[in-house]
Design a protein around this motif. Structure first.
Motif, PDB file in Angstrom:
ATOM      1  N   SER A 103       9.792 -39.474  -0.030  1.00 46.91           N
ATOM      2  CA  SER A 103       9.398 -38.856  -1.218  1.00 46.91           C
ATOM      3  C   SER A 103      10.483 -37.954  -1.119  1.00 46.91           C
ATOM      4  N   GLN A 104      10.560 -37.226  -2.657  1.00 47.54           N
ATOM      5  CA  GLN A 104      11.405 -36.150  -2.970  1.00 47.54           C
ATOM      6  C   GLN A 104      10.766 -34.702  -2.092  1.00 47.54           C
ATOM      7  N   TRP A 105       9.304 -34.677  -2.224  1.00 49.06           N
ATOM      8  CA  TRP A 105       8.726 -33.614  -1.426  1.00 49.06           C
ATOM      9  C   TRP A 105       9.272 -33.594   0.175  1.00 49.06           C
ATOM     10  N   GLN A 106       9.388 -34.795   0.522  1.00 42.42           N
ATOM     11  CA  GLN A 106       9.443 -34.889   2.068  1.00 42.42           C
ATOM     12  C   GLN A 106      10.906 -34.248   2.161  1.00 42.42           C
ATOM     13  N   LYS A 107      11.597 -34.922   1.460  1.00 47.82           N
ATOM     14  CA  LYS A 107      13.051 -34.489   1.516  1.00 47.82           C
ATOM     15  C   LYS A 107      13.276 -33.066   1.571  1.00 47.82           C
ATOM     16  N   ASP A 108      12.590 -32.466   0.206  1.00 54.08           N
ATOM     17  CA  ASP A 108      12.857 -31.063   0.163  1.00 54.08           C
ATOM     18  C   ASP A 108      12.321 -30.208   1.345  1.00 54.08           C
ATOM     19  N   TRP A 109      11.231 -30.675   2.049  1.00 50.42           N
ATOM     20  CA  TRP A 109      10.571 -30.222   3.164  1.00 50.42           C
ATOM     21  C   TRP A 109      11.693 -29.890   4.444  1.00 50.42           C
ATOM     22  N   HIS A 110      12.406 -31.092   4.592  1.00 49.40           N
ATOM     23  CA  HIS A 110      13.347 -31.042   5.690  1.00 49.40           C
ATOM     24  C   HIS A 110      14.776 -30.204   5.433  1.00 49.40           C
TER      25      HIS A 110
END
Length: 259
Positions: A103-110
């Motif tokens: 997900s985009q959310w997960q990508k942003d978190w990393h």
């Protein structure tokens, strides 16, 4: 040949996601195999133990939840389904040609500036709209029983909504959390039952009218997506789920792996 290797192949969300992906890729004509230490997936997809991994230089290896290793193959891909449990920044991620996020959310978190692609997980293709929902308000709380999932909060929400029964679907992965937060609620309210992990998801959704999920975070809102498909009321603080068709997911993988 596509080789998906994982450091975790016991019951869990990522394992289910890879089982569905392997089956879909093979169905569409892309020779794929799943490898791991636990043989839980062996009856559900093309699976081998990790020590059986054999590859050719023209193959592609997709690694998940395992120490980074650069195989002498055409491409090395990192598939990440986690946040804190697998912090990419702390690893030698530069050995990979590309990183896959769910997900985009997960990508942003990393928060990494590195070659990547985002593609959701395949929802269990056997799921359909439930035709035998209970007449009385019955709650399902889906996921591992641990601090991140905040099972006790979901229980409290279900109790305040007047649910007749509350079923806990998931294994206890944090004994201390369970004893401190969940067990006291179960002792106080006799309508709470711990069923554990169910392989048959349709049966699980047929048993409940409402699902409660108040996790601290979810990298991909699988439960929310499954609730939409099965016609189950979804109560959550997280509404970040999105549904991609199997065809679009396969097209994305084919494009990103240049098959």
């Amino acid at each position: 040949m596509l080789h998906f290797i994982s450091g975790w192949t016991n019951r869990g969300g990522s394992t289910e996601a890879f089982i569905n992906l392997i089956n879909a890729l093979n169905k569409h004509g892309y020779d794929s195999c799943f490898y791991g230490h636990s043989d839980y997936p062996s009856s559900r997809c093309n699976f081998k133990k990790l020590n059986q991994l054999k590859f050719k230089k023209e193959d592609i290896v997709i690694s998940h939840f395992i120490s980074p290793y650069k195989f002498p193959v055409k491409k090395n891909i990192l598939s990440c389904h986690e946040t804190e449990l697998f912090q990419i920044k702390k690893l030698n991620y530069q050995i990979f040609d590309k990183i896959h996020y769910v997900s985009q959310w997960q990508k942003d978190w990393h928060n990494l500036d590195y070659s990547h692609f985002i593609c959701s997980n395949i929802i269990d293709p056997t799921l359909r709209k439930s035709e035998r929902k209970p007449k009385e308000k019955t709650a399902g709380i889906i996921g591992s029983l641990d601090y991140n999932k905040q099972t006790h909060i979901s229980i409290q929400k279900a109790l305040s909504d007047g649910c007749r029964m509350i079923y806990l679907f998931g294994n206890i992965t944090d004994e201390n959390y369970f004893k401190t937060y969940v067990k006291p609620l179960m002792d106080r309210h006799k309508n709470i039952t711990h069923i554990g992990f169910l392989d048959n998801k349709q049966m699980m959704y047929d048993l409940v009218s409402d699902v409660y999920q108040y996790s601290l975070k979810e990298t991909f809102g699988l439960v929310g997506a499954e609730c939409e498909i099965t016609g189950t009321n979804y109560h959550s603080n997280l509404k970040n789920y999105y549904i991609m068709s199997e065809e679009d997911i396969i097209k994305t993988w084919v494009k990103e792996l240049e098959l």
